[in-house]
Write a protein that holds these residues in place. Structure first.
Motif, short mmCIF file in Angstrom:
data_model
loop_
_atom_site.label_atom_id
_atom_site.label_comp_id
_atom_site.label_asym_id
_atom_site.label_seq_id
_atom_site.Cartn_x
_atom_site.Cartn_y
_atom_site.Cartn_z
N LYS A 166 -17.21 59.13 17.97
CA LYS A 166 -16.58 59.91 19.05
C LYS A 166 -15.09 60.12 18.76
CE LYS A 166 -19.54 57.74 22.58
NZ LYS A 166 -20.29 58.80 23.23
N PHE A 167 -14.41 59.01 18.47
CA PHE A 167 -12.96 59.09 18.24
C PHE A 167 -12.63 59.75 16.91
CE2 PHE A 167 -13.24 55.72 21.42
CZ PHE A 167 -12.25 56.11 22.30
N GLN A 168 -13.49 59.57 15.92
CA GLN A 168 -13.24 60.20 14.64
C GLN A 168 -13.31 61.73 14.75
OE1 GLN A 168 -15.45 58.42 11.46
NE2 GLN A 168 -14.98 60.05 10.00
N ILE A 169 -14.32 62.22 15.44
CA ILE A 169 -14.44 63.68 15.64
C ILE A 169 -13.29 64.19 16.51
CG2 ILE A 169 -15.87 65.50 16.61
CD1 ILE A 169 -18.32 63.86 15.94
N LEU A 170 -12.95 63.42 17.55
CA LEU A 170 -11.86 63.82 18.44
C LEU A 170 -10.55 63.98 17.66
CD1 LEU A 170 -10.72 64.31 21.31
CD2 LEU A 170 -10.37 61.83 21.47
N SER A 214 -11.11 47.90 21.33
CA SER A 214 -12.55 47.86 21.62
C SER A 214 -13.43 48.54 20.57
CB SER A 214 -12.82 48.52 22.98
OG SER A 214 -12.09 47.88 24.00
N VAL A 215 -12.85 49.42 19.75
CA VAL A 215 -13.67 50.15 18.78
C VAL A 215 -13.45 49.63 17.36
CG1 VAL A 215 -14.22 52.43 17.84
CG2 VAL A 215 -13.57 52.19 20.24
N GLN A 216 -12.21 49.53 16.94
CA GLN A 216 -11.87 49.00 15.61
C GLN A 216 -10.87 47.86 15.77
OE1 GLN A 216 -12.94 49.56 12.50
NE2 GLN A 216 -14.46 51.08 13.14
N PRO A 217 -11.31 46.71 16.30
CA PRO A 217 -10.37 45.61 16.56
C PRO A 217 -9.82 45.03 15.26
CG PRO A 217 -12.63 44.90 16.90
CD PRO A 217 -12.69 46.37 16.68
N ILE A 218 -8.57 44.59 15.32
CA ILE A 218 -7.92 43.93 14.20
C ILE A 218 -8.01 42.43 14.42
CG2 ILE A 218 -5.78 43.69 12.88
CD1 ILE A 218 -4.93 46.40 14.00
N GLY A 219 -8.58 41.72 13.47
CA GLY A 219 -8.72 40.27 13.60
C GLY A 219 -9.86 39.89 14.53
N SER A 220 -9.79 38.67 15.02
CA SER A 220 -10.82 38.17 15.92
C SER A 220 -10.67 38.81 17.29
CB SER A 220 -10.70 36.65 16.05
OG SER A 220 -9.47 36.30 16.67
N LEU A 235 -17.33 65.04 23.92
CA LEU A 235 -17.76 64.07 22.90
C LEU A 235 -18.32 62.81 23.54
CD1 LEU A 235 -14.84 64.41 20.32
CD2 LEU A 235 -17.19 65.24 20.07
N PHE A 236 -17.67 62.33 24.59
CA PHE A 236 -18.14 61.10 25.23
C PHE A 236 -19.52 61.30 25.86
CE2 PHE A 236 -13.50 59.59 26.02
CZ PHE A 236 -13.36 59.41 24.66
N ALA A 237 -19.83 62.55 26.24
CA ALA A 237 -21.12 62.84 26.84
C ALA A 237 -22.20 63.13 25.80
CB ALA A 237 -21.01 64.02 27.80
N ALA A 238 -21.82 63.68 24.64
CA ALA A 238 -22.82 64.18 23.70
C ALA A 238 -23.03 63.30 22.47
CB ALA A 238 -22.42 65.59 23.25
N VAL A 239 -22.01 62.57 22.04
CA VAL A 239 -22.11 61.77 20.82
C VAL A 239 -22.42 60.33 21.17
CG1 VAL A 239 -20.89 61.04 18.73
CG2 VAL A 239 -20.48 63.32 19.68
N GLU A 240 -23.32 59.71 20.42
CA GLU A 240 -23.77 58.35 20.75
C GLU A 240 -22.89 57.28 20.14
OE1 GLU A 240 -27.84 57.89 19.69
OE2 GLU A 240 -28.57 59.39 21.11
N ASP A 241 -22.52 57.41 18.88
CA ASP A 241 -21.75 56.37 18.20
C ASP A 241 -20.32 56.34 18.70
OD1 ASP A 241 -19.88 55.69 15.58
OD2 ASP A 241 -21.69 54.44 15.71
N LYS A 242 -19.86 55.15 19.11
CA LYS A 242 -18.52 55.02 19.69
C LYS A 242 -17.43 55.37 18.69
CE LYS A 242 -17.67 51.49 22.37
NZ LYS A 242 -17.33 50.13 22.87
N PHE A 273 -7.57 57.09 13.40
CA PHE A 273 -8.78 56.91 14.22
C PHE A 273 -10.05 56.89 13.36
CE2 PHE A 273 -5.74 58.39 17.37
CZ PHE A 273 -6.04 57.59 18.46
N ILE A 274 -9.96 56.24 12.20
CA ILE A 274 -11.14 56.01 11.36
C ILE A 274 -11.11 54.54 10.93
CG2 ILE A 274 -11.20 58.40 10.54
CD1 ILE A 274 -9.96 57.46 7.92
N PRO A 275 -12.24 54.01 10.44
CA PRO A 275 -12.26 52.61 9.98
C PRO A 275 -11.24 52.39 8.86
CG PRO A 275 -14.49 53.44 10.23
CD PRO A 275 -13.58 54.62 10.41
N CYS A 276 -10.80 51.15 8.74
CA CYS A 276 -9.79 50.77 7.75
C CYS A 276 -10.24 51.13 6.34
CB CYS A 276 -9.51 49.27 7.85
SG CYS A 276 -8.42 48.63 6.57
#
Length: 564
Positions: A224-228, A72-78, A214-221, A137-140
């Motif tokens: 959130k996971f990158q900081i976590l 849901s956050v960094q999907p691979i492919g279509s 993080l899920f409560a305070a950070v806006e960008d999805k 847990f960061i973009p490719c």
């Protein structure tokens, strides 16, 4: 304390004074209480306890959030392919872990270095985990250097999770196998293992609390996971650095062997002068004097097995020579014969034992229940119960994605503390039956639970935690009892079971993600049935092994239940 006055009959029989008092008093009088059993300070003990903290932190992120992140956050492919590729990534990591774990165990037993047998593998694992986990847990990043295609993304997200699991296995095996080399005291070994389990609890709780914030305070999805992940990695790396700074394997192992030799010499000297009560003999031989047996049991330690066994048998013979109880002597001989049979039991002989397959099913089924429930939980909360559906921003992640996993973990940890009492009252089989019935009831509830009453999931989360504790800990307790009967090849059994459950969980989650395209996977009915039925099947498989394995229902002298 009396020395020979009221025990003239025993003195006459043995020809030596008979010492009579409590074990504690005897230890003080004989000077044994003042003898050190290791060179560990408080700093060493806490350093060891923190040695697995990095692994525990990263594992909590891995099982709770990886599939959701790749779907849901960094999907691979279509969108239609993302579920399948997420399953491939998880499967690749599980296979790497399962295959590399026995490899590390084998070679760490065979080769020694200037830094010791275990620590070089920990250094390798630490560097591998830190580097590889950072990129999960960061973009490719490969997509910035090459064309952003499905193949490049898949290669990126398979490579780093696989490397992470290789490093994870190296840290885990090397850290666990250090304990027998650091101290000969079984009490101190329990302290080390219990402290490690305590920090495992802290690690899981910290990740879930951090995610809640993080899920409560950070806006960008994605952020959130990158900081976590990076905050988790930094904290774990600091803990591992402290472990590597405090634990010097060569020095501590050398000191432990020297102290063990002094202790045995002093004990043997005392035993040659006085007849010792049976209670003290049991305590010393079984608890403090089993360096050789504990170290050789799983191929650990640096001493020659034949030499260690000969010295232990000689010491035992000296002690028994001064014992006044003939029946005790016979029991000791039977015990040594049983121990010899245990060590002679070759690893390949397990393939002719039905219990090997039965409890393989038990462990695999229990792990399938726990891991599939954890990995699919967020999909069930989001797709079926519609938590967060009222959010307007697609980047927003509901805090329930942290609260409900936290409730599951806390409840399972709390019940684990009480498991030995439960075993004593109703036995292991009935305990497992209670867990299985609880899983069945929860599966029915998960099938019929609707978004309108999704608040009930908070209560069900507590029950899921109870069920996981009952199922998994009972499975591990059974395996420990069976392996304990033939402990000389126990490392093979645990390695094989670890590989079996990792392959089973990886394949199962891959097929769940792959069998339906994303439209069907987003369909609440598909997610609902996968989340409800798959764990139930795992528990049913384990139940077959429990009923047919043939291990005793409960041994009051067995170890306590194990947390996860």
């Amino acid at each position: 304390m009396t020395l020979g006055n009221d025990t003239s009959e025993k003195k006459a029989e043995s020809g030596k004074p008979y010492l009579e008092s409590t074990n504690e008093g005897l230890k003080d009088a004989l000077g044994l209480a003042d003898l050190k059993l290791d060179a560990l300070s408080k700093m060493h003990i806490y350093g060891y306890g923190l040695g697995h903290f990095l692994n525990d932190l990263c594992a909590a992120c891995w099982f709770n959030y990886l599939l959701y992140y790749l779907k849901s956050v960094q999907p691979i492919g279509s969108p239609e392919e993302a579920g399948t590729y997420a399953g491939i990534v998880l499967l690749a990591g599980q296979l790497a872990d399962g295959i590399f774990t026995p490899i590390v165990g084998y070679f760490s037993d065979k080769f020694d270095t200037r830094c010791g047998k275990r620590m070089p593998w920990y250094y390798f694992g630490f560097v591998t985990v830190v580097i590889s986990f950072y990129f999960i847990f960061i973009p490719c990043q490969f997509c910035k250097w090459f064309e952003d295609t499905t193949a490049v993304r898949l290669f990126y997200y398979v490579t780093f999770p696989s490397l992470f699991n290789v490093g994870w296995a190296a840290c885990q095996v090397s850290h666990m196998s250090l304990v027998p080399s650091l101290t000969i005291s079984r009490v101190r070994r329990d302290v080390l293992n219990n402290l490690r389990n305590t920090f495992t609890f802290v690690a899981n709780l910290w990740v879930l609390l951090f995610a809640f914030f993080l899920f409560a305070a950070v806006e960008d999805k994605g952020l959130k996971f990158q900081i976590l992940s990076q905050g988790t990695l930094l904290l774990g790396a600091l803990a591992s650095i402290f472990f590597m700074w405090t634990i010097r394997e060569k020095e501590l192992t050398r000191a432990c062997r020297k102290l063990a030799k002094e202790y045995k010499m002093e004990y043997s000297k005392i035993a040659s002068q006085v007849s010792l009560p049976k209670s003290l003999l049991d305590t010393q031989e079984n608890e403090d004097m089993k360096l050789s047996g504990d170290e050789s049991q799983f191929g650990l330690g640096n001493r020659d097995p034949e030499e260690a066994r000969e010295k232990e048998n000689q010491l035992t013979a000296n002690l028994l020579e001064n014992s006044d109880d003939a029946q005790q002597t016979r029991e000791r001989k039977q015990s040594r014969a049983s121990s010899a049979r245990s060590e002679a039991f070759a690893w390949y002989s397990w393939f002719y034992e039905w219990q090997f397959y039965a409890y393989g099913l038990v462990y695999m089924g229990a792990r399938v229940y726990c891991n599939v429930t954890t990995s699919l939980l967020l999909f069930y909360l989001n797709t079926v119960l519609m938590f967060g559906s009222d959010k307007q921003d697609d980047n927003d992640i509901p805090v329930t994605f942290a609260i409900i996993p936290m409730l599951i973990y806390l409840s399972s940890s709390i019940l684990t503390i009480k498991l030995k009492t439960i075993y004593q009252k109703i036995g292991r089989k009935k305990t497992y039956a209670v867990g299985a019935l609880l899983v069945f009831g929860l599966s029915v509830a998960m099938i019929f639970l609707q978004p309108g009453v999704n608040f009930l999931m908070f209560g069900f989360a507590v029950l899921i935690g109870f069920a996981q504790s009952l199922i998994l800990n009972t499975a591990v307790a059974y395996i420990s009892e069976v392996v304990g009967q033939k402990g000389g090849s126990g490392a093979f059994v645990y390695g094989f079971y670890s590989l079996l459950e990792k392959v089973a969980c990886g394949l199962l989650l891959f097929f769940i993600m792959h069998l339906r395209d994303v439209d069907d996977f987003a369909n609440s009915e598909y997610v609902r049935w996968c989340f409800a039925i798959t764990p139930l099947l795992g528990v049913a498989i384990a139940w077959i092994g429990v009923q047919t394995g043939g291990a005793s229902d409960y041994d009051d002298n067995a170890g306590d239940a194990v947390g996860f």
